[in-house]
Design an enzyme around this catalytic site. Structure first.
Site, PDB file in Angstrom:
ATOM      1  N   ARG A   1     -10.490 -11.471   1.958  1.00 42.28           N
ATOM      2  CA  ARG A   1     -11.298 -12.571   1.425  1.00 42.28           C
ATOM      3  C   ARG A   1     -10.537 -13.894   1.491  1.00 42.28           C
ATOM      4  NH1 ARG A   1     -11.618  -9.307  -4.138  1.00 42.28           N
ATOM      5  NH2 ARG A   1     -11.327  -7.625  -2.644  1.00 42.28           N
TER       6      ARG A   1
ATOM      7  N   LYS B   1       0.842  -1.195   0.000  1.00 43.67           N
ATOM      8  CA  LYS B   1       0.000   0.000   0.000  1.00 43.67           C
ATOM      9  C   LYS B   1       0.882   1.251   0.000  1.00 43.67           C
ATOM     10  CE  LYS B   1      -4.007  -1.723   2.614  1.00 43.67           C
ATOM     11  NZ  LYS B   1      -5.012  -1.531   1.560  1.00 43.67           N
TER      12      LYS B   1
HETATM   13  N1  BES Z   1      -8.258  -3.646   4.399  1.00 44.63           N
HETATM   14  C1  BES Z   1      -8.402  -3.265   3.049  1.00 44.63           C
HETATM   15  C2  BES Z   1      -9.709  -2.535   2.784  1.00 44.63           C
HETATM   16  C3  BES Z   1      -9.788  -1.122   3.257  1.00 44.63           C
HETATM   17  C4  BES Z   1      -9.179  -0.105   2.548  1.00 44.63           C
HETATM   18  C5  BES Z   1     -10.545  -0.802   4.351  1.00 44.63           C
HETATM   19  C6  BES Z   1      -9.306   1.189   2.970  1.00 44.63           C
HETATM   20  C7  BES Z   1     -10.666   0.484   4.774  1.00 44.63           C
HETATM   21  C8  BES Z   1     -10.056   1.498   4.078  1.00 44.63           C
HETATM   22  C9  BES Z   1      -8.379  -4.491   2.137  1.00 44.63           C
HETATM   23  O1  BES Z   1      -7.602  -5.536   2.577  1.00 44.63           O
HETATM   24  C10 BES Z   1      -7.807  -4.042   0.834  1.00 44.63           C
HETATM   25  O2  BES Z   1      -6.686  -3.660   0.801  1.00 44.63           O
HETATM   26  N2  BES Z   1      -8.623  -4.088  -0.212  1.00 44.63           N
HETATM   27  C11 BES Z   1      -8.219  -3.666  -1.492  1.00 44.63           C
HETATM   28  C12 BES Z   1      -8.753  -4.643  -2.486  1.00 44.63           C
HETATM   29  C13 BES Z   1      -8.235  -4.454  -3.888  1.00 44.63           C
HETATM   30  C14 BES Z   1      -6.766  -4.792  -3.942  1.00 44.63           C
HETATM   31  C15 BES Z   1      -9.023  -5.321  -4.808  1.00 44.63           C
HETATM   32  C16 BES Z   1      -8.777  -2.277  -1.745  1.00 44.63           C
HETATM   33  O3  BES Z   1      -9.906  -2.012  -1.327  1.00 44.63           O
HETATM   34  O4  BES Z   1      -8.057  -1.449  -2.284  1.00 44.63           O
HETATM   35 MN    MN Z   2      -5.569  -5.339   1.946  1.00 47.16          MN
END
Ligand code: BES
Ligand code: MN
Ligand code: ZN
Length: 493
Positions: free
Chosen positions: A348, A274
């Site tokens: 997931r 990230k």
């Molecule tokens: N924990 C995150 C989701 C999230 C992001 C929650 C921002 C709250 C605020 C999750 O694990 C994630 O990183 N999801 C990705 C999925 C994508 C790579 C398909 C996302 O939402 O960017």
């Molecule tokens: Mn994630």
């Protein structure tokens, strides 16, 4: 915080703060604090306090002798007060109260108990919930601790409402204490709140509430063949844990409800790293697990006559030489294979194995709770949690519970037409479906592991915490929604 219920028959004004409600015609709605609700006194207090005309605004003023403080709260249309209004009313009062220095406060709730269809039990439930919510202090790791205030709240009610009020108080307190545990866990730094730590919290809950608990380590998780869950944990030095907490207070023949909580104690994204800005907020990526533990605390305290199982897969998602890579294909506990195209879609991957594990209970329903997608925040912002379900009635039941509890959720589609977005040339499915409909394709992924029972998925990415600013922290949502849902289940549907 101590709660007291006094009947209006023996009213006394011993507190240093008296809370009074004022309607849009400047009439007093509850007589506490003024032996004779004297118009002149009220007019003076309103003037002195500069109480605004806006619904639910609050202000303080001293009486002429100066030894009592009055907290005034505006309710413009008391006869139209609904759940949302009542919550706003109490929240504003207790928010204001929490900034004041006092030993005890008094409020008369008589009129509210009889005003609308809510009833005394609900009014008192919201009162207690709101008080404990607003007086919550972050158990920070600052070296100088702010002392916890021990205050007394006294509510007056007509005698005939006392039984309802007492049960409302017990329920409201149990819900708020569950939600405050959820906040505590969420707010804890990720070097404190590890998978192992969540396991010790579950063990303590089990001990205090006569529940059964198992905290499985890496070897046992391997034995279960949870290859998808384990692939996420590969980049971390912290041992993954799979927590099983069982509250078995229902009839033996009653099929259990299973709650599954995403327990990523830190989500750096893994190899699909990230960006750095606000990455600290990914300590809240265990918000689903914290919610489930909070709800277990609530139902344990209330000894609800239900069978409820909590399942929490918990690990960190970090980059490392050993970490899972984009392109890797892993085999889930269900036997289905998954091509990992983005290691940041890890929630997931840990949930799907927990959903397969849930099959062994032949459950009535399974509800998973997860801070799953940023796309959910784009879709619904911070107002509503998203609900996805393979059973419309279950979705409706959850959404209604959220309305009643003032912890709202919104029904999202889970149509088959979205499923092809997860197709992969190299495995049974990919773990992402592209940018479009991101929260829906995440739910579609989970649905492939939840075919054998009624299932709902709550995406709480937008509701579990408040980003940045003064209020930065865990919200304790959606404990209120789930507690309401489970309370309803004790009454039959
Ligand atoms: N924990 C995150 C989701 C999230 C992001 C929650 C921002 C709250 C605020 C999750 O694990 C994630 O990183 N999801 C990705 C999925 C994508 C790579 C398909 C996302 O939402 O960017
Ligand atoms: Mn994630
Ligand atoms: Zn995550």
């Amino acid at each position: 915080m101590k709660f007291e219920i006094a009947s209006t028959e023996k009213i006394s004004y011993s507190s240093d703060i008296i809370i009074i409600a004022i309607d849009n015609k400047n009439n007093l709605m509850n007589a506490v604090g003024l032996a004779q609700p004297d118009e002149v006194i009220i007019k003076n207090l309103i003037k002195k306090s500069h109480l605004g005309k806006k619904d639910f605004s609050t202000a303080v003023a001293n009486d002429t002798s100066g030894d009592k403080q009055f907290l005034l709260a505006r309710i413009n249309k008391p006869e139209q007060l609904d759940v949302k209004g009542l919550n706003k009313f109490f929240n504003n009062i207790f928010q204001h109260l929490s900034t004041l220095n006092f030993k005890s406060a008094q409020i008369c709730l008589c009129k509210f108990a009889s005003l609308n269809e809510l009833g005394a039990e609900t009014v008192v439930k919201f009162y207690a919930r709101s008080a404990l919510h607003n007086f919550y202090k972050i158990n920070s790791v600052k070296s100088s601790k702010s002392s916890q205030s021990s205050v007394k709240l006294i509510m007056h009610l007509n005698k005939k409402y006392l039984p309802q009020a007492k049960s409302g108080l017990v329920i409201g307190q149990a819900i708020a204490e569950g939600a405050n545990l959820t906040k505590d866990l969420g707010n804890l730094p990720p070097n404190y709140c590890t998978p192992t730590y969540l396991g010790t919290v579950a063990k303590k809950l089990a001990k205090d509430n006569a529940m059964k608990v198992k905290v499985l380590g890496k070897a046992e998780i391997e034995k279960l063949k949870m290859g998808s869950f384990l692939s996420v944990a590969k980049g971390s030095r912290e041992e993954p844990k799979f927590i099983v907490l069982e509250h078995l207070k229902g009839k033996k023949t009653q099929k259990p409800l299973v709650l599954v909580g995403k327990g990523i104690t830190f989500d750096a994204g893994g190899i699909s790293l990230k960006p750095g800005l606000n990455m600290d907020e990914m300590k809240w990526d265990m918000g689903g697990a914290a919610t489930v533990l909070g709800v277990m605390k609530t139902i344990g305290q209330l000894k609800l006559p239900l069978n409820v199982i909590a399942l929490i897969p918990s690990c960190e998602n970090l980059p490392d030489g050993m970490a899972v890579k984009p392109g890797d294909v892993v085999t889930s506990m269900s036997g289905q294979t998954i091509e990992i195209l983005n290691t940041d879609a890890e929630g997931r991957l840990i949930l799907c194995d927990a959903l397969t594990y849930a099959e062994r209970y032949s459950p009535d329903s399974v509800i998973d709770v997860a801070t799953l997608t940023g796309a959910c925040v784009i879709a619904l912002g911070h107002e509503a949690s998203a609900v996805f379900s393979n059973t419309d009635d279950l979705a409706k039941e959850l959404i209604l519970a959220g309305e009643v509890a003032n912890d709202r959720a919104w029904h999202m589609p889970l149509w088959d037409e979205y499923q092809p977005l997860l197709e992969s040339n190299f495995a049974d499915m990919a773990n992402i479906g592209g940018r479009a409909a991101g929260s829906i394709t995440a739910a579609c992924f989970l649905s492939r592991f939840a075919k054998k029972y009624n299932w709902a998925h709550l995406d709480i990415a937008g509701t579990a915490w408040i980003s940045g600013g003064k209020a930065k922290g865990s919200t304790g949502r959606p404990v209120n929604l789930l507690a309401e849902f489970l309370l309803n289940r004790t009454k039959g549907k």
